[in-house]
Enzyme design. Structure first.
Site, mmCIF file in Angstrom:
data_model
loop_
_atom_site.group_PDB
_atom_site.id
_atom_site.type_symbol
_atom_site.label_atom_id
_atom_site.label_comp_id
_atom_site.label_asym_id
_atom_site.label_seq_id
_atom_site.Cartn_x
_atom_site.Cartn_y
_atom_site.Cartn_z
ATOM 1 N N ASN A 161 1.072 -1.838 -0.207
ATOM 2 C CA ASN A 161 -0.318 0.237 0.555
ATOM 3 C C ASN A 161 0.546 1.186 -0.418
ATOM 4 O O ASN A 161 0.338 2.683 -0.263
ATOM 5 C CB ASN A 161 -1.188 -0.231 1.002
ATOM 6 C CG ASN A 161 -0.241 -0.503 2.504
ATOM 7 O OD1 ASN A 161 0.013 -1.549 2.546
ATOM 8 N ND2 ASN A 161 -0.729 0.302 3.311
ATOM 9 N N GLN A 178 -5.282 -3.662 -2.394
ATOM 10 C CA GLN A 178 -4.220 -3.292 -3.320
ATOM 11 C C GLN A 178 -4.846 -3.502 -4.637
ATOM 12 O O GLN A 178 -4.048 -2.852 -5.328
ATOM 13 C CB GLN A 178 -2.760 -1.910 -3.219
ATOM 14 C CG GLN A 178 -2.862 -1.717 -1.319
ATOM 15 C CD GLN A 178 -3.366 -0.019 -1.507
ATOM 16 O OE1 GLN A 178 -3.492 0.156 -2.883
ATOM 17 N NE2 GLN A 178 -3.708 0.564 -0.884
ATOM 18 N N THR A 234 -26.406 -9.229 10.100
ATOM 19 C CA THR A 234 -27.235 -8.702 8.877
ATOM 20 C C THR A 234 -26.571 -8.519 7.592
ATOM 21 O O THR A 234 -25.296 -7.299 8.098
ATOM 22 C CB THR A 234 -28.113 -8.019 9.491
ATOM 23 O OG1 THR A 234 -29.589 -8.540 10.647
ATOM 24 C CG2 THR A 234 -29.255 -7.553 8.194
ATOM 25 N N CYS A 265 1.212 8.557 7.693
ATOM 26 C CA CYS A 265 0.779 7.951 7.902
ATOM 27 C C CYS A 265 -0.028 6.536 8.783
ATOM 28 O O CYS A 265 -0.365 6.159 8.616
ATOM 29 C CB CYS A 265 0.188 7.569 6.443
ATOM 30 S SG CYS A 265 1.639 6.503 5.772
HETATM 31 C C1 LIG Z 1 -6.523 0.092 3.328
HETATM 32 C C2 LIG Z 1 -5.893 -1.597 3.109
HETATM 33 C C3 LIG Z 1 -6.276 -2.731 4.210
HETATM 34 C C4 LIG Z 1 -7.509 -2.349 5.404
HETATM 35 O O1 LIG Z 1 -8.540 -2.291 5.390
HETATM 36 P P1 LIG Z 1 -10.252 -1.913 5.127
HETATM 37 O O2 LIG Z 1 -10.982 -2.015 4.354
HETATM 38 O O3 LIG Z 1 -9.813 -0.045 5.231
HETATM 39 O O4 LIG Z 1 -9.955 -2.222 7.055
HETATM 40 C C5 LIG Z 1 -5.554 -3.496 4.911
HETATM 41 N N1 LIG Z 1 -4.941 -4.164 3.689
HETATM 42 C C6 LIG Z 1 -4.465 -2.882 2.986
HETATM 43 C C7 LIG Z 1 -3.197 -3.297 1.736
HETATM 44 C C8 LIG Z 1 -4.670 -2.127 2.290
HETATM 45 O O5 LIG Z 1 -4.049 -1.396 1.669
#
Ligand SMILES: *Cc1c(COP(=O)(O)O)cnc(C)c1O
Length: 405
Positions: free
Chosen positions: A154, A182, A243, A329
């Site tokens: 990411n 990603q 649900t 980040c």
């Molecule tokens: C964004 C991301 C997550 C988390 O996803 P969410 O749907 O926001 O919980 C997990 N793994 C990777 C590689 C990401 O880029």
């Protein structure tokens, strides 16, 4: 041009208007519970969920019955790791992952280590950010029950050799989980061909809504079983009770359908745009370093370090462009990115890194504007940097004896 410009597509993507349009009726007149078997409202909702399941499954070459809906990739990662460890505990207590995984995998692995006594091997990556299949092979013991390696990173966008790792897992009879968040919708993903047994992904990184994701759980060869984290009505074949958020699921399905139809052309378009961004920056500035793999990377990703410039200061000077720095980040403490550190990027250059994430709605004008503003801002900040000045005068900064303080 409309400001601010959004270039942070690895964090989230805007919802595609076509996705939103598909979702809207399920917030209003089509409000049924997909688990209500006794009336038309329920049947209508269930049918919509099944359509979405097919759209999603098609994109990753799975069977619709192999999908478990979750709240997002964080939950999918948790369910995969915890679910496998709990279910296969008698077979072994060892898992293999890598040091540049998303926190959703790393923090879960750490929790399993400290609370459940699981032994975890964290593989190192090479300097372009890739996991070596040979390293995976060598880390396997007779107690290994799970391998968890991400498809694409990411931060730096590097794409791992998933097929090769899947082959090794299969050969050794070990379950293979892949966090493909990603990659799904951006590059071709085929769970059969890649030998993936469990796979996490999420709608909001592919122009769908936030709050819904999926875990692919292989049904045959082998039939993977996972212990649920949430008990309740036995939804999603007992693996994830609760649900279903029908409007979100419908949007997730539509988002996958659009990605399937447009991925090839979109990837080509974004890669060309990203290459122009990279060339523009590299031609306008010296001492800019690419982080990650030069070619084996996501088409919309660019991650570079601007030597002698703090990433945070750069972003402060570029408020009209939404970008992410390698410092901010991951934590509130301004630790440099653990991903960049794992590649061997020094702390200074890690603090100087910026991630660009282009997306479906990025325009040529926005890219051109960004190049111009990056060059202006980096040049201005470097003019204020005594270190940059010294380096330009030929002083070898490594040989300087700094006064102790
Ligand atoms: C964004 C991301 C997550 C988390 O996803 P969410 O749907 O926001 O919980 C997990 N793994 C990777 C590689 C990401 O880029």
């Amino acid at each position: 041009m409309k400001f601010p410009i959004y270039l942070d597509s690895h964090s989230t993507t805007p919802i595609d208007p076509r996705v939103l349009e598909t979702m809207l009726p399920y917030f209003t007149e089509k409000f049924g519970n997909a688990a209500s078997r006794n009336h038309a409202f329920g049947w209508e909702a269930e049918e919509a969920v099944e359509v979405a399941r097919k759209q999603i499954a098609r994109l990753i070459h799975a069977d619709p019955k192999e999908l478990v809906f979750t709240s997002g990739a964080t939950e999918s990662d948790n369910l995969a790791l915890r679910g496998v460890v709990e279910m296969y505990r008698e077979k072994g207590d060892h898992m293999i992952t890598n040091s540049t995984e998303h926190r959703a995998v790393l923090d879960t692995a750490k929790a399993l280590e400290s609370k459940r006594g699981v032994k975890v091997t964290y593989l190192h990556v090479d300097k372009s950010g890739l996991v070596s299949p040979d390293d995976v092979r060598h880390a396997i013991t007779d107690k290994t029950i799970l391998i968890s390696i991400m498809l694409a990173n990411n931060e730096i966008g590097s794409i791992n050799p998933i097929r090769e790792i899947g082959k090794i897992a299969k050969e050794k009879g070990i379950l293979f989980h892949c966090d493909a968040t990603q990659g799904v919708g951006k590059i071709p993903v085929d769970v059969q061909e890649m030998g993936i047994d469990l796979m996490s992904f999420t709608a909001h990184k592919m122009y769908g809504p936030k709050g819904v994701g999926a875990l692919y759980v292989r049904k045959k060869a082998p039939r993977v079983r996972i212990a649920p984290m949430i008990d309740g009505g036995g939804h999603e074949r007992g693996m994830r009770s609760g649900t279903l958020p029908v409007p979100l699921v419908v949007g997730f399905g539509k988002a996958c359908e659009l990605c399937e139809q447009e991925m090839t052309a979109e990837a080509r378009r974004l890669a060309a745009m990203r290459d122009r961004l990279e060339a523009g920056i590299m031609n306008g500035l010296d001492e800019v370093y690419l982080n990650g793999h030069p070619t084996q990377r996501l088409p919309h990703n660019l991650n570079v370090s601007f030597a002698y410039v703090e990433g945070e200061s750069l972003l402060m000077g570029l408020k009209e462009i939404a970008l992410s720095s390698g410092s901010a980040c991951t934590s509130a403490t301004l630790e440099p990115s653990y991903v960049l550190r794992a590649l061997g990027v020094g702390s200074d250059l890690a603090h100087s890194s910026i991630r660009f994430g282009l997306g479906r709605f990025t325009t040529d004008d926005e890219v051109e504007y960004t190049v111009k503003r990056i060059i202006e801002t980096v040049t201005r900040l470097r003019e204020m940097s005594p270190l940059y000045e010294m380096a330009k005068e030929g002083v070898d900064l490594k040989s300087v004896q700094w006064a102790a303080h």
